[in-house]
Design an enzyme around this catalytic site. Structure first.
Site, short mmCIF file in Angstrom:
data_model
loop_
_atom_site.label_atom_id
_atom_site.label_comp_id
_atom_site.label_asym_id
_atom_site.label_seq_id
_atom_site.Cartn_x
_atom_site.Cartn_y
_atom_site.Cartn_z
N GLY A 1 -10.94 -0.53 4.95
CA GLY A 1 -11.77 0.31 5.79
C GLY A 1 -12.47 -0.38 6.94
O GLY A 1 -13.53 0.06 7.39
N ASN B 1 -11.47 -0.32 9.99
CA ASN B 1 -11.47 0.65 11.10
C ASN B 1 -12.52 1.74 10.88
O ASN B 1 -13.15 2.21 11.83
CB ASN B 1 -10.08 1.26 11.28
N ARG C 1 5.05 14.67 -2.16
CA ARG C 1 4.34 14.64 -0.88
C ARG C 1 3.76 16.02 -0.53
O ARG C 1 2.68 16.14 0.03
CB ARG C 1 5.31 14.19 0.22
N MET D 1 -2.49 5.07 4.31
CA MET D 1 -1.13 4.56 4.10
C MET D 1 -0.16 5.60 3.55
O MET D 1 0.91 5.25 3.07
CB MET D 1 -1.17 3.35 3.17
N LEU E 1 2.01 12.20 5.37
CA LEU E 1 1.78 13.60 4.97
C LEU E 1 2.93 14.46 5.49
O LEU E 1 3.62 14.07 6.44
CB LEU E 1 0.45 14.08 5.55
N ASN F 1 -4.22 8.65 14.72
CA ASN F 1 -3.80 7.55 13.84
C ASN F 1 -3.89 6.26 14.63
O ASN F 1 -3.61 6.24 15.84
CB ASN F 1 -2.35 7.76 13.38
N HIS G 1 -2.10 2.64 14.73
CA HIS G 1 -0.94 1.91 14.22
C HIS G 1 -0.96 0.49 14.79
O HIS G 1 -1.15 0.31 16.00
CB HIS G 1 0.36 2.62 14.63
N GLU H 1 4.79 15.78 13.67
CA GLU H 1 5.68 15.87 12.50
C GLU H 1 6.52 14.59 12.35
O GLU H 1 7.05 14.32 11.29
CB GLU H 1 6.65 17.06 12.64
N GLU I 1 -7.75 -2.73 17.66
CA GLU I 1 -7.98 -1.54 16.83
C GLU I 1 -9.45 -1.13 16.77
O GLU I 1 -9.78 0.05 16.95
CB GLU I 1 -7.48 -1.79 15.40
C1 GAR Z 1 -4.94 -1.51 10.04
O1 GAR Z 1 -4.35 -2.61 10.67
C2 GAR Z 1 -4.22 -0.24 10.47
O2 GAR Z 1 -3.80 -0.26 11.81
C3 GAR Z 1 -3.03 -0.25 9.55
O3 GAR Z 1 -3.52 -0.74 8.33
C4 GAR Z 1 -4.69 -1.53 8.53
C5 GAR Z 1 -5.82 -0.92 7.74
O4 GAR Z 1 -6.97 -1.70 7.81
N1 GAR Z 1 -2.47 1.07 9.44
C6 GAR Z 1 -1.19 1.30 9.25
O5 GAR Z 1 -0.36 0.43 9.11
C7 GAR Z 1 -0.80 2.78 9.20
N2 GAR Z 1 0.59 2.93 9.49
P1 GAR Z 1 -8.42 -1.11 7.44
O6 GAR Z 1 -8.32 -0.38 6.10
O7 GAR Z 1 -9.26 -2.36 7.31
O8 GAR Z 1 -8.87 -0.21 8.55
#
Ligand code: GAR
Length: 208
Positions: free
Chosen positions: A12, A14, A66, A91, A94, A108, A110, A148, A181
């Site tokens: 978490g 982000n 799913r 992760m 959906l 999102n 990425h 989608e 990010e």
């Molecule tokens: C982050 O780097 C995010 O961009 C990535 O997972 C990490 C989560 O970190 N997300 C993905 O790969 C989604 N496809 P966090 O839980 O510390 O925010």
């Protein structure tokens, strides 16, 4: 004021960046009203609790497919009256009913420069492993609307970082998070809540 619901699966950081930005007054037209985790016991839930934000766990392990899981998420988003949904290290892929119910209302983040290193199977550290294996010299992160198509929705903001000699996936992940990010995700949330993102013919534009 727009209700922001944040979906998480792990540490978490982000989510923390969003909470900190809101506390600094950088998301003036939005408020994180709920955090939903796909897993119990993750640190993101503690971050929500410390910030006084209500949270729910919708455990992916308790759903056989799913579709059932997506339905449960949809019901929760409706109950929480989400104006904006943010996937912040969420992760789980959906099904299409979720973006159809919330068109251009789900963000999102990425950890790569889409369309590189994205789509099913590219998540978390795997993305950085793939970037290192390809030998790219620049990577970064992308904030986009969820459609989608996995990682295929309109791109809103991107930022790049250099790949350096000696980088490990963990070192590269940290650089991408810190330099891109944690800055761009709160910025995109603020832009959305201020009505500054428009989508025309599948392309997102920021009115700054
Ligand atoms: C982050 O780097 C995010 O961009 C990535 O997972 C990490 C989560 O970190 N997300 C993905 O790969 C989604 N496809 P966090 O839980 O510390 O925010």
């Amino acid at each position: 004021m727009k209700n922001i619901v944040v979906l998480v699966s792990g540490g978490g950081t982000n989510l923390q960046a969003l909470i900190d930005a809101e506390n600094r007054g950088e998301i003036p037209s939005g408020k994180i009203s709920c955090v939903i985790s796909s897993k119990p016991g993750v640190y993101a839930l503690e971050r929500a609790q410390k910030a006084g934000i209500p949270s729910r766990v919708i455990d992916r392990k308790l759903y056989s497919d799913r579709g059932g899981y997506s339905q449960a998420i949809l019901e929760a988003l409706d109950e929480e009256k989400a104006d904006l949904v943010i996937l912040a290290g969420f992760m789980i892929i959906l099904d299409e009913r979720v973006p159809k119910a919330y068109p251009n209302r789900i963000l999102n983040v990425h950890p790569a420069l889409i369309p590189s290193f994205c789509g099913p199977g590219f998540y978390g550290l795997k993305v950085h492993e793939a970037a290192l294996a390809a030998g790219v010299k620049l990577t970064g992160a992308t904030v986009h609307f969820v459609s989608e198509v996995c990682d295929g929705g309109p791109i809103i903001l991107q930022g790049a970082v250099p790949v350096k000699y000696g980088d490990t996936p963990e070192i590269l992940q940290r650089r991408v998070m810190e330099e891109v990010e944690w800055k761009l995700l709160p910025k995109a949330a603020a832009l959305f809540c201020d009505g500054k993102i428009i989508v025309e013919n599948g392309i997102a534009y920021v009115k700054e």
